[in-house]
Design a protein around this motif. Structure first.
Motif, PDB file in Angstrom:
ATOM      1  N   VAL A   1       0.136  -0.920   0.560  1.00  0.00           N
ATOM      2  CA  VAL A   1      -0.303  -0.116  -0.335  1.00  0.00           C
ATOM      3  C   VAL A   1       0.596   0.789   0.567  1.00  0.00           C
ATOM      4  CG1 VAL A   1      -1.944  -1.183   0.979  1.00  0.00           C
ATOM      5  CG2 VAL A   1      -0.214  -0.119   2.351  1.00  0.00           C
ATOM      6  N   THR A   2       2.204   1.286   0.285  1.00  0.00           N
ATOM      7  CA  THR A   2       2.715   2.589   0.424  1.00  0.00           C
ATOM      8  C   THR A   2       3.542   3.195  -0.935  1.00  0.00           C
ATOM      9  OG1 THR A   2       4.737   1.233   1.073  1.00  0.00           O
ATOM     10  CG2 THR A   2       3.488   2.115   3.012  1.00  0.00           C
ATOM     11  N   SER A   3       4.071   2.030  -1.397  1.00  0.00           N
ATOM     12  CA  SER A   3       4.081   2.949  -2.762  1.00  0.00           C
ATOM     13  C   SER A   3       4.348   1.243  -3.909  1.00  0.00           C
ATOM     14  CB  SER A   3       6.115   3.013  -2.447  1.00  0.00           C
ATOM     15  OG  SER A   3       6.344   3.948  -3.945  1.00  0.00           O
ATOM     16  N   PRO A   4       2.924   1.390  -4.221  1.00  0.00           N
ATOM     17  CA  PRO A   4       3.682  -0.303  -5.346  1.00  0.00           C
ATOM     18  C   PRO A   4       4.219  -0.138  -6.749  1.00  0.00           C
ATOM     19  CG  PRO A   4       1.379  -0.291  -4.277  1.00  0.00           C
ATOM     20  CD  PRO A   4       2.108   1.772  -4.293  1.00  0.00           C
ATOM     21  N   THR A   5       4.772  -1.070  -6.901  1.00  0.00           N
ATOM     22  CA  THR A   5       5.308  -0.690  -8.740  1.00  0.00           C
ATOM     23  C   THR A   5       5.020  -2.141  -9.660  1.00  0.00           C
ATOM     24  OG1 THR A   5       6.851  -1.974  -7.670  1.00  0.00           O
ATOM     25  CG2 THR A   5       7.781   0.166  -7.016  1.00  0.00           C
ATOM     26  N   CYS A   6       6.004  -1.306 -10.724  1.00  0.00           N
ATOM     27  CA  CYS A   6       5.976  -3.025 -10.968  1.00  0.00           C
ATOM     28  C   CYS A   6       4.969  -2.223 -12.467  1.00  0.00           C
ATOM     29  CB  CYS A   6       5.331  -4.421 -11.091  1.00  0.00           C
ATOM     30  SG  CYS A   6       6.349  -5.209  -9.875  1.00  0.00           S
ATOM     31  N   ILE A   7       4.889  -0.905 -12.730  1.00  0.00           N
ATOM     32  CA  ILE A   7       3.316  -0.373 -13.289  1.00  0.00           C
ATOM     33  C   ILE A   7       4.749  -0.224 -14.690  1.00  0.00           C
ATOM     34  CG2 ILE A   7       3.528   1.762 -14.569  1.00  0.00           C
ATOM     35  CD1 ILE A   7       2.115   3.180 -12.441  1.00  0.00           C
ATOM     36  N   ARG A   8       5.626  -0.367 -14.880  1.00  0.00           N
ATOM     37  CA  ARG A   8       7.503  -0.041 -16.259  1.00  0.00           C
ATOM     38  C   ARG A   8       6.801  -1.490 -16.979  1.00  0.00           C
ATOM     39  NH1 ARG A   8       9.991   4.659 -15.947  1.00  0.00           N
ATOM     40  NH2 ARG A   8      10.404   4.044 -17.712  1.00  0.00           N
ATOM     41  N   GLU A   9       7.323  -2.668 -16.319  1.00  0.00           N
ATOM     42  CA  GLU A   9       7.253  -3.684 -16.849  1.00  0.00           C
ATOM     43  C   GLU A   9       6.078  -4.132 -16.840  1.00  0.00           C
ATOM     44  OE1 GLU A   9      10.341  -3.741 -13.039  1.00  0.00           O
ATOM     45  OE2 GLU A   9       8.099  -2.731 -13.208  1.00  0.00           O
ATOM     46  N   ILE A  10       4.878  -3.956 -16.896  1.00  0.00           N
ATOM     47  CA  ILE A  10       3.700  -4.608 -17.060  1.00  0.00           C
ATOM     48  C   ILE A  10       3.178  -3.483 -18.291  1.00  0.00           C
ATOM     49  CG2 ILE A  10       1.059  -4.871 -17.096  1.00  0.00           C
ATOM     50  CD1 ILE A  10       1.962  -5.042 -13.793  1.00  0.00           C
ATOM     51  N   ASP A  11       3.423  -2.571 -18.105  1.00  0.00           N
ATOM     52  CA  ASP A  11       3.181  -1.673 -19.599  1.00  0.00           C
ATOM     53  C   ASP A  11       4.127  -1.775 -20.813  1.00  0.00           C
ATOM     54  OD1 ASP A  11       1.246  -0.132 -18.024  1.00  0.00           O
ATOM     55  OD2 ASP A  11       2.387   2.283 -17.800  1.00  0.00           O
ATOM     56  N   ASP A  12       5.294  -2.080 -20.277  1.00  0.00           N
ATOM     57  CA  ASP A  12       6.510  -2.549 -21.520  1.00  0.00           C
ATOM     58  C   ASP A  12       6.568  -3.676 -22.265  1.00  0.00           C
ATOM     59  OD1 ASP A  12       7.688   0.259 -21.407  1.00  0.00           O
ATOM     60  OD2 ASP A  12       9.106  -0.734 -19.705  1.00  0.00           O
ATOM     61  N   GLN A  13       4.943  -4.581 -21.806  1.00  0.00           N
ATOM     62  CA  GLN A  13       5.261  -5.735 -21.720  1.00  0.00           C
ATOM     63  C   GLN A  13       3.801  -6.210 -22.854  1.00  0.00           C
ATOM     64  OE1 GLN A  13       7.263  -9.269 -19.844  1.00  0.00           O
ATOM     65  NE2 GLN A  13       8.268  -8.065 -18.310  1.00  0.00           N
ATOM     66  N   CYS A  14       3.282  -4.991 -21.899  1.00  0.00           N
ATOM     67  CA  CYS A  14       1.750  -5.525 -22.278  1.00  0.00           C
ATOM     68  C   CYS A  14       0.999  -4.040 -23.530  1.00  0.00           C
ATOM     69  CB  CYS A  14       0.690  -5.813 -21.752  1.00  0.00           C
ATOM     70  SG  CYS A  14       1.291  -7.438 -20.630  1.00  0.00           S
ATOM     71  N   GLY A  15       1.066  -3.171 -23.292  1.00  0.00           N
ATOM     72  CA  GLY A  15       0.470  -2.295 -24.453  1.00  0.00           C
ATOM     73  C   GLY A  15      -0.005  -1.023 -23.074  1.00  0.00           C
ATOM     74  N   THR A  16      -0.283  -2.068 -22.477  1.00  0.00           N
ATOM     75  CA  THR A  16      -1.113  -0.923 -21.390  1.00  0.00           C
ATOM     76  C   THR A  16      -0.688   0.360 -20.360  1.00  0.00           C
ATOM     77  OG1 THR A  16       0.350  -1.997 -19.509  1.00  0.00           O
ATOM     78  CG2 THR A  16      -1.622  -3.136 -20.068  1.00  0.00           C
ATOM     79  N   ASP A  17      -0.925   0.691 -20.364  1.00  0.00           N
ATOM     80  CA  ASP A  17      -0.792   2.899 -20.197  1.00  0.00           C
ATOM     81  C   ASP A  17      -1.530   3.036 -18.138  1.00  0.00           C
ATOM     82  OD1 ASP A  17      -0.880   5.328 -19.349  1.00  0.00           O
ATOM     83  OD2 ASP A  17      -2.172   5.709 -20.972  1.00  0.00           O
ATOM     84  N   ILE A  18      -0.684   2.356 -17.290  1.00  0.00           N
ATOM     85  CA  ILE A  18      -1.081   1.748 -16.318  1.00  0.00           C
ATOM     86  C   ILE A  18      -1.510   2.874 -15.181  1.00  0.00           C
ATOM     87  CG2 ILE A  18      -1.607   0.463 -13.802  1.00  0.00           C
ATOM     88  CD1 ILE A  18      -0.015  -1.276 -15.337  1.00  0.00           C
ATOM     89  N   GLY A  19      -0.016   4.028 -15.717  1.00  0.00           N
ATOM     90  CA  GLY A  19      -0.073   5.677 -14.981  1.00  0.00           C
ATOM     91  C   GLY A  19      -1.836   6.241 -15.271  1.00  0.00           C
TER      92      GLY A  19
END
Length: 317
Positions: free
Chosen positions: A285-303
Motif C-alpha cells: 500500500v505504501t508505494s506499489p511498483t511494476c507499472i513500467r514492466e507491465i506497460d512495456d510488455q503488454c502495451g498498457t497505460d497503468i499510470g
C-alpha cells in the motif's frame, strides 16, 4: 480544469528511469496538462496549524538523459492542492510515520491524499494480508523463539521474514533440516525483541511471485510474475528476479475480489497484491511498483488508468 497534483517521493534525481512507477504516473499527469508540485518528506512542515511544503514545479520527459526539470521553490499550503500522491518508498520508520501525519492534516485542509494516510499507518503490508486468511498460506506472527521453532518443526519448510522489510530484504527460506534455524530466529527477532512472520514455503515461487495491481479495487488485467534467479528463493526484482508479464488467472481475480471492498473502504486507491501460486502473501500500500514492466510488455497505460480514476473522483468531489 487544470488539476494541481502534488507528489511526495524520494529525491527524483535518484530514481531509476527505466523502471520507476512514480515516473509513469507523472508522465500521465503531464499528458493531461496537470500542474505537478514536487516535494520530499523533508520539504513538508506545519506552521500556524497549516500543513505546508517547499515545493518545486515539475516537468517530466520521456528522455533517459533528461527526464525532469524542476522550477523555483514555492512555499505552498498543501491543502490547496487537488490531490497528493504519497510515493515515498519504505522503510516505514518514524519519519515515514510523521509524514503520514502531515499528509493527514493536508487532507483535512482540502487536498485528497492517495493512498489515505491513516491506512498507510494501519495496513502493514504483511499483516494486512492476514485479514484474508482464505487467500493465504499457513502463517505465524510472533517474536517467541519457542513458538517459531515449533512452527518450523511442524511445517518443515518455511519462510521467515521481518514485518517491515521491502524488496525481499532479510527473507530466509528455512528448510526442515536447516541447522541455522536458531540463529535465523535470533537475528530476525533480535533475541526476542522484534515480531516477525513465518509462513509455509510455497514451491510455486519458482513460477514467480506475482504482482497484481488494483486501481480503486479493479485489477489491471495483467500481472508481473517475478521469477527468482538461479539459486534464489526470492522473486523480488531487487533481489535479482526477472519480470514476466502475464494475464491474471481466475484465482488471481478471485483474490482481488476478496481484497477490493476492504481496500476501497480504507481509501487505498492504488494497491499491489503479491501472490505466489494460489496464495496471497502481501498487500503493498505504501508505494506499489511494476507499472513500467507491465506497460512495456503488454502495451498498457497503468499510470493513465490511475490518473483517469483520480480525475473522475475529483469531479465527483
Amino acid at each position: 480544469m487544470t488539476q494541481r497534483l502534488g507528489v511526495v517521493m524520494d529525491p527524483i534525481e535518484g530514481i531509476t528511469y527505466k523502471k520507476d512507477s512514480t515516473l509513469a504516473m507523472l508522465w500521465a499527469a503531464d499528458q493531461r496538462n496537470w500542474d505537478i508540485y514536487y516535494m520530499t518528506p523533508a520539504d513538508m512542515y506545519i506552521s500556524g496549524g497549516e500543513a505546508r511544503a517547499h515545493t518545486q514545479r515539475l516537468q517530466v520527459f520521456r528522455d533517459p538523459q533528461h527526464f525532469y526539470e524542476l522550477g523555483a521553490s514555492e512555499d505552498i499550503r498543501m491543502g490547496d492542492l487537488d490531490v497528493i500522491l504519497m510515493r515515498k518508498d519504505p522503510p516505514f520508520d518514524k519519519e515515514f510515520l510523521y509524514t503520514t501525519h502531515l499528509l493527514e492534516m493536508a487532507d483535512r485542509q482540502g487536498a485528497w491524499v492517495v493512498n489515505r494516510p491513516q491506512s498507510l499507518r494501519d495496513c502493514n503490508e504483511k499483516l494486512f494480508a492476514l485479514q484474508f486468511p482464505q487467500c493465504g498460506p499457513t502463517h505465524l506472527v510472533s517474536r517467541d523463539a519457542k513458538s517459531l521453532r515449533e512452527f518450523h518443526r511442524q511445517h518443515g519448510d518455511v519462510v521467515m521474514k521481518p514485518l517491515d522489510g521491502m524488496g525481499g530484504s532479510s527473507v530466509f527460506h528455512v528448510k526442515a533440516d536447516d541447522p541455522n534455524v536458531g540463529v535465523i530466529i535470533e537475528i530476525l527477532t533480535e533475541h526476542g525483541n522484534t515480531t516477525i512472520m513465518a509462513q509455509t514455503y510455497l514451491p510455486a515461487i519458482r513460477q514467480g511471485d506475482k504482482r497484481v495491481l488494483l486501481i480503486d479495487g479493479e485489477p489491471v488485467p495483467y500481472c508481473l510474475a517475478r521469477i527468482p534467479a538461479d539459486g534464489e528463493a526470492r522473486g523480488n526484482l531487487a533481489a535479482g528476479g526477472t519480470g514476466r508479464a502475464q494475464p491474471l488467472s481466475d484465482r488471481d481475480r478471485w483474490i482481488a475480489e476478496q481484497v477490493a471492498p476492504v481496500a476501497r473502504e480504507k481509501g487505498l486507491l492504488f494497491v499491489g497484491l503479491d501472490i505466489i501460486g494460489d496464495s496471497l502473501t502481501e498487500i503493498n500500500v505504501t508505494s506499489p511498483t511494476c507499472i513500467r514492466e507491465i506497460d512495456d510488455q503488454c502495451g498498457t497505460d497503468i499510470g493513465g488508468q490511475l490518473m483517469d480514476c483520480i480525475a473522475a473522483k475529483l469531479k465527483q468531489k
